[in-house]
Design a protein around this motif. Structure first.
Motif, PDB file in Angstrom:
ATOM      1  N   LEU A  18      -0.903  -7.050  -6.177  1.00 10.81           N
ATOM      2  CA  LEU A  18      -1.582  -5.986  -7.067  1.00 10.81           C
ATOM      3  C   LEU A  18      -2.871  -6.009  -7.135  1.00 10.81           C
ATOM      4  O   LEU A  18      -3.619  -5.133  -6.970  1.00 10.81           O
ATOM      5  N   PRO A  19      -3.658  -7.155  -7.630  1.00 13.97           N
ATOM      6  CA  PRO A  19      -4.928  -7.233  -7.730  1.00 13.97           C
ATOM      7  C   PRO A  19      -5.671  -7.489  -6.378  1.00 13.97           C
ATOM      8  O   PRO A  19      -6.988  -7.273  -6.446  1.00 13.97           O
ATOM      9  N   ASP A  20      -5.102  -7.812  -5.476  1.00 14.53           N
ATOM     10  CA  ASP A  20      -5.843  -7.836  -4.203  1.00 14.53           C
ATOM     11  C   ASP A  20      -6.582  -6.745  -3.739  1.00 14.53           C
ATOM     12  O   ASP A  20      -7.466  -6.792  -2.882  1.00 14.53           O
ATOM     13  N   SER A  21      -6.222  -5.751  -3.822  1.00 12.94           N
ATOM     14  CA  SER A  21      -6.815  -4.323  -3.424  1.00 12.94           C
ATOM     15  C   SER A  21      -7.434  -3.668  -4.462  1.00 12.94           C
ATOM     16  O   SER A  21      -7.975  -2.639  -4.269  1.00 12.94           O
ATOM     17  N   ALA A 137       0.389  -4.664  -3.244  1.00 14.69           N
ATOM     18  CA  ALA A 137      -0.890  -4.238  -2.641  1.00 14.69           C
ATOM     19  C   ALA A 137      -1.219  -2.730  -2.497  1.00 14.69           C
ATOM     20  O   ALA A 137      -2.226  -2.052  -2.529  1.00 14.69           O
ATOM     21  N   THR A 138       0.168  -1.915  -2.325  1.00 19.54           N
ATOM     22  CA  THR A 138       0.369  -0.885  -2.260  1.00 19.54           C
ATOM     23  C   THR A 138      -0.126   0.079  -3.607  1.00 19.54           C
ATOM     24  O   THR A 138      -0.641   1.069  -3.576  1.00 19.54           O
ATOM     25  N   LEU A 236     -11.626  -4.180   1.332  1.00 18.38           N
ATOM     26  CA  LEU A 236     -12.805  -4.181   0.345  1.00 18.38           C
ATOM     27  C   LEU A 236     -13.809  -3.048   0.307  1.00 18.38           C
ATOM     28  O   LEU A 236     -14.156  -2.328  -0.655  1.00 18.38           O
ATOM     29  N   TRP A 237     -13.820  -2.643   1.705  1.00 20.38           N
ATOM     30  CA  TRP A 237     -14.854  -1.718   1.871  1.00 20.38           C
ATOM     31  C   TRP A 237     -14.340  -0.336   2.157  1.00 20.38           C
ATOM     32  O   TRP A 237     -15.393   0.646   2.545  1.00 20.38           O
TER      33      TRP A 237
END
Length: 315
Positions: A18-21, A137-138, A236-237
């Protein structure tokens, strides 16, 4: 009992994703609020990644001392508190401070649960475990996109994810006794012979071989390094690129990034079945070709629809 704990582990891996993206999809709005340059997101990301690396390297000693259940509980508590800190952070300095426990907690959960599932459950559960990371992550960008589009508030997006993490922490607290029970009842041992997807058997002497001495491991590590670099860069970008270069709304860019992670999730799920019919080398080559095609579509001056296709192919 074993199945129930496995469900808890899957939930923990969803929370890990969840927080990774979140940082990447929220940064175009966060940047404006803090008046920060675009590249500051890289500093925050490196702080999180540094914490993850440190906790991963120390995980062997920590897990042996405290056990997987306790480490998972404390790590989820750390990440929940860090995400709550992002919600309240009044300045960039506080974002950097909160990024440290976020990285430390994520690294410990990742290493601990991978080790536990690998030793206590059958091999196919490992594939499902990483699919559930993709689920988290989605949904992370989807949740953030909703708060940005409806309330124009990235802070509430972090607050919502923090709330989910705290709920999982409570569940982990009440299930701590299960970890040792399942471990004691497990019939899986290190000395059991395991068969991989190609039918190669590893005997008990394999555990005495240093990982870097195994043929192909060094190349696999380098390949995985580049894969993680691509995944992290897009995560990230990707949103900033779609907003600043492709001129898409922030909420739409966040939704597109969530589709990128959804593609990763489905790809891992489907690949598990394809491996029965296709060699690993062929799969890797096909993946590289698709990734190159996706990157080309992203950078060419084509309509935005092609950028979405490029994102899906890139994963």
């Amino acid at each position: 009992m074993t199945t129930f704990l496995l469900v808890i582990i899957y939930l923990a891996f969803i929370s890990l994703g969840l927080p990774d993206s979140l940082l990447g999809v929220a940064w175009p709005v966060m940047q404006l609020d803090y008046g920060a340059p675009l590249e500051t997101a890289g500093l925050l990301f490196m702080t999180i990644a540094g914490g993850t690396i440190i906790s991963s390297l120390a995980s062997g000693m920590v897990l042996k001392r405290f056990g997987t259940g306790n480490v998972t509980f404390v790590s989820c508590l750390l990440t929940a508190g860090a995400l709550l800190g992002f919600h309240f952070a009044p300045s960039l300095v506080w974002l950097i401070v909160c990024a440290i426990p976020l990285g430390l907690g994520a690294g410990s959960v990742d290493a601990g649960l991978n080790d536990y599932v690998a030793t206590q459950y059958k091999a196919h559960h490992m594939s499902w475990l990483h699919c559930f990371w993709g689920v988290g992550a989605t949904f992370g960008p989807i949740i953030m996109a909703q708060f940005i589009s409806e309330q124009n508030s990235w802070r509430n997006g972090y607050l919502a994810i923090s709330g989910i993490q705290f709920m999982l922490t409570v569940i982990l607290l009440f299930t701590l006794p299960l970890w040792n029970r399942v471990k004691k009842k497990s019939n899986i041992t290190i000395n059991e012979e395991q068969e991989d997807s190609k039918g190669v058997f590893y005997n008990e002497d394999a555990k005495h071989v240093k990982p870097l001495q195994i043929k192909g491991v060094k190349l696999a590590l380098i390949s995985f390094l580049f894969y993680c670099e691509v995944e992290s860069t897009v995560g990230l970008w990707g949103s900033s690129f779609l907003v600043n270069v492709k001129e898409l709304p922030v909420s739409v860019a966040a939704q597109w990034v969530s589709l990128y992670y959804a593609g990763i999730t489905m790809g891992r799920f489907i690949t598990g079945f394809i491996t029965f019919k296709m060699s690993n080398r062929t799969l890797i080559r096909m993946g590289q070709i698709l990734a190159l095609a996706g990157a080309t579509l992203l950078f060419l001056p084509l309509p935005s629809t092609f950028s979405l296709v490029g994102l899906l192919w890139l994963d």
